[in-house]
Design a protein around this motif. Sequence first.
Motif, short mmCIF file in Angstrom:
data_model
loop_
_atom_site.label_atom_id
_atom_site.label_comp_id
_atom_site.label_asym_id
_atom_site.label_seq_id
_atom_site.Cartn_x
_atom_site.Cartn_y
_atom_site.Cartn_z
N ALA A 97 0.83 -1.21 0.00
CA ALA A 97 0.00 0.00 0.00
C ALA A 97 0.86 1.26 0.00
O ALA A 97 0.34 2.37 -0.18
N ILE A 122 -0.18 -13.58 -2.12
CA ILE A 122 -1.54 -13.91 -2.57
C ILE A 122 -1.76 -13.78 -4.08
O ILE A 122 -2.82 -14.12 -4.58
N GLU A 192 -15.59 0.26 -3.27
CA GLU A 192 -15.41 -0.11 -1.86
C GLU A 192 -15.67 1.08 -0.94
O GLU A 192 -15.36 2.23 -1.28
N ASP A 309 -11.07 -10.43 1.17
CA ASP A 309 -10.41 -10.36 2.48
C ASP A 309 -11.16 -11.15 3.56
O ASP A 309 -10.69 -11.22 4.70
N1 EPU Z 1 -4.66 -5.37 -10.60
C1 EPU Z 1 -4.06 -5.26 -11.83
N2 EPU Z 1 -3.39 -4.10 -12.13
C2 EPU Z 1 -3.31 -3.06 -11.28
C3 EPU Z 1 -3.94 -3.16 -10.02
C4 EPU Z 1 -4.61 -4.33 -9.71
O1 EPU Z 1 -4.13 -6.18 -12.63
O2 EPU Z 1 -2.69 -2.04 -11.63
C5 EPU Z 1 -5.38 -6.60 -10.23
C6 EPU Z 1 -4.74 -7.32 -9.04
O3 EPU Z 1 -3.66 -8.13 -9.40
C7 EPU Z 1 -5.91 -8.09 -8.47
C8 EPU Z 1 -7.10 -7.18 -8.76
O4 EPU Z 1 -6.66 -6.26 -9.75
O5 EPU Z 1 -6.05 -9.29 -9.16
C9 EPU Z 1 -7.62 -6.40 -7.56
O6 EPU Z 1 -6.55 -5.82 -6.85
P1 EPU Z 1 -6.65 -4.40 -6.15
O7 EPU Z 1 -5.76 -3.46 -6.87
O8 EPU Z 1 -8.07 -4.00 -5.99
O9 EPU Z 1 -6.00 -4.70 -4.75
P2 EPU Z 1 -5.21 -3.65 -3.89
O10 EPU Z 1 -5.75 -2.31 -4.14
O11 EPU Z 1 -3.75 -3.90 -4.05
C10 EPU Z 1 -6.78 -3.66 -1.79
C11 EPU Z 1 -6.64 -3.98 -0.33
C12 EPU Z 1 -6.47 -5.49 -0.19
C13 EPU Z 1 -7.69 -6.18 -0.78
C14 EPU Z 1 -7.87 -5.76 -2.24
C15 EPU Z 1 -9.12 -6.32 -2.88
C16 EPU Z 1 -5.64 -1.97 0.55
C17 EPU Z 1 -4.48 -1.31 1.15
N3 EPU Z 1 -5.50 -3.26 0.19
O12 EPU Z 1 -5.58 -4.10 -2.42
O13 EPU Z 1 -6.40 -5.77 1.21
O14 EPU Z 1 -7.54 -7.57 -0.72
O15 EPU Z 1 -7.93 -4.33 -2.33
O16 EPU Z 1 -10.24 -5.93 -2.20
O17 EPU Z 1 -6.70 -1.36 0.41
C18 EPU Z 1 -5.80 -6.96 3.13
O18 EPU Z 1 -6.22 -6.00 3.80
O19 EPU Z 1 -5.51 -8.08 3.64
C19 EPU Z 1 -5.65 -6.80 1.69
C20 EPU Z 1 -4.88 -7.61 0.96
#
Ligand code: EPU
Length: 422
Positions: A97, A122, A192, A309
């Motif tokens: 993050a 993951i 979200e 999550d």
């Molecule tokens: N993705 C892409 N390209 C990007 C960004 C994402 O392909 O540029 C893909 C990812 O690989 C994934 C999907 O999109 O397959 C969704 O990922 P997302 O970007 O939404 O995840 P994130 O923003 O990195 C946040 C939470 C996670 C939570 C996910 C999904 C924060 C800090 N983290 O992550 O939280 O699992 O959204 O809801 O907000 C946790 O708290 O344990 C945690 C992992």
Amino acid sequence: MDKFLIEGGRPLEGRVSASGAKNAALPAMAASLLTGQPVVLRNIPRVRDIGTMRSLLDELGVDSSVKHEEHGNRLEIQARQLLNPVAPYELVKQMRASVLVLGPLVARFGHARVSLPGGCAIGARPINLHLRGLEALGASVRMDHGYIEMRTEGLRGATFHFDTITVTGTENLMMAATLAEGLTTLDNAAREPEVEDLAHLLNEMGASIEGAGTDTIRIRGVSSLHGADHPVIPDRIEVGTFLVSAGITGGHVCVDRAEVGHLAAVITKLREAGVGVRANGPHELEVEKDGALRAVDLDTQEYPGFPTDMQAQWMALMTQAEGASVISENIFENRFLHALEMMRMGADITVEGRHAIVRGKTPLSGAKVQASDLRASASLVLAGLAAQGETLVDRVYHIDRGYERIEEKLNRVGARIRRFSE
Ligand code: EPU
């Protein structure tokens, strides 16, 4: 390194309070980089990732101070000027993050150098959409020795369509667009509650954002933002974890300081599985096992669907349900590591690609298990609460990243969890 020793087989009973949401607090902290005035954030959870984000702000030359309040911490951040726009590998590798500082840094200071996050337990978790989106707003992007080097003479509003829905990607672009010239439209944006909470904070800081919480967000750029005082929303995943803790132990627990409206999908599924969940107003949930648990299939989805999550915690619950349930993980490609650990405790689980089949009900017996990521560790604690005998959960630092003293909260409702270091 800390470990948990859990004495299982005890129904939980009592009242527990939710902390603030880590995943709302982290972008809010990054948003404070968008102004030179103080930003006060309340209800900040006392978890390790918040400490990591503070270290990152410190590294950037930003002042922050923390005060203990009755509910969570009060964090005051003031980014008067920037000494060093670099998010180093050492911090980014601890917490992905960290990339949330990219948008604010480039929007306010015209320059950011942020380490590319490496692999993750993951899934691959690329950040290509963050980069493409910021490029669409007029930033130039270059890779340099493992770092993203981003520069702009001034961002300009644009329309950007996310090919995949991304939570932090939406947040990064929304923050950057607040200071871009003209109108930015984000299509297929994440819905979200944490995205909506960030938009509230940014609007309190003087931004002009409409549509957060829907899949189209419109941001009209302004020339500068100012300070604000903002409480972050409750942690819906922590609340969901407590709901499952009552369901899996056959207990009776009230969770207060929650935002009931953020948990609709989780509550629906729990009820299908035979867990009685009642809302006592908008901020409290009461949960009681309502007969035998039933197997229910599950698909993880972006909000408002069932959150990824909560998938690991759901799997723990399904080991105690009658019948076979198919759990499909649609967000991350490798988020079943907890299944292998649960199998060591006696669960009957088959993993096939993005699907896991859990056949229940199988008695669980205490064992030594290892946490692989934050939510996986929570699921192992839940399995340990339901198991006969003692469960030893190793690598508890994963759980400390996102749960505020989970063992103390669970012990208050009758669990027996001892933290110790070895
Ligand atoms: N993705 C892409 N390209 C990007 C960004 C994402 O392909 O540029 C893909 C990812 O690989 C994934 C999907 O999109 O397959 C969704 O990922 P997302 O970007 O939404 O995840 P994130 O923003 O990195 C946040 C939470 C996670 C939570 C996910 C999904 C924060 C800090 N983290 O992550 O939280 O699992 O959204 O809801 O907000 C946790 O708290 O344990 C945690 C992992």
